[in-house]
Design a protein around this motif. Structure first.
Motif: not given
Length: 128
Positions: A70-71, A99-100
């Protein structure tokens, strides 16, 4: 004179061995068997229910966890997984994360940070 030299040599040997015992020969976390964690939610709920018991199970042990990034923080060589697990890497082990992206990592569990409400893992490596 010989007695002073002998005392000095013994003192230096004890000091060297003590230093090696305390600071030398660190653990190789990448080769240790890991406790597999099914999800970030499962370990997070264990800490919510009984933090002392969860600490006994996981603290300073090697854990394996997977989730969605997520980060990404390239300055500190760290990532945040599912918004709840802060994972830091040695500079040599840090990769180009996005991310993701789904990731599976292994590292030493440091504990639960109740201020940030995050689980902390260091010395991470990516499991392929």
């Amino acid at each position: 004179m010989k007695k002073n030299i002998l005392i000095f040599v013994v003192f230096m040997a004890v000091g060297f061995l003590g230093y090696k015992y305390l600071f030398g020969g660190g653990r190789d976390f990448a080769s240790e068997e890991a406790i597999k964690i099914s999800s970030t939610e499962s370990i997070f709920s264990e800490f919510s229910k009984n933090e002392a018991s969860a600490n006994k199970t996981y603290l300073n042990k090697v854990v394996e966890i997977s989730g969605k990034i997520t980060q990404v923080d390239t300055d500190s060589n760290s990532i945040l997984i599912d918004g709840k697990v802060y994972a830091s890497f040695k500079k040599s082990d840090f990769q180009n994360f996005n991310e993701n992206e789904n990731v599976k990592i292994k590292g030493r569990f440091l504990g639960y940070d109740d201020l940030l409400e995050e689980l902390k893992i260091d010395n991470c490596t990516v499991i392929k």
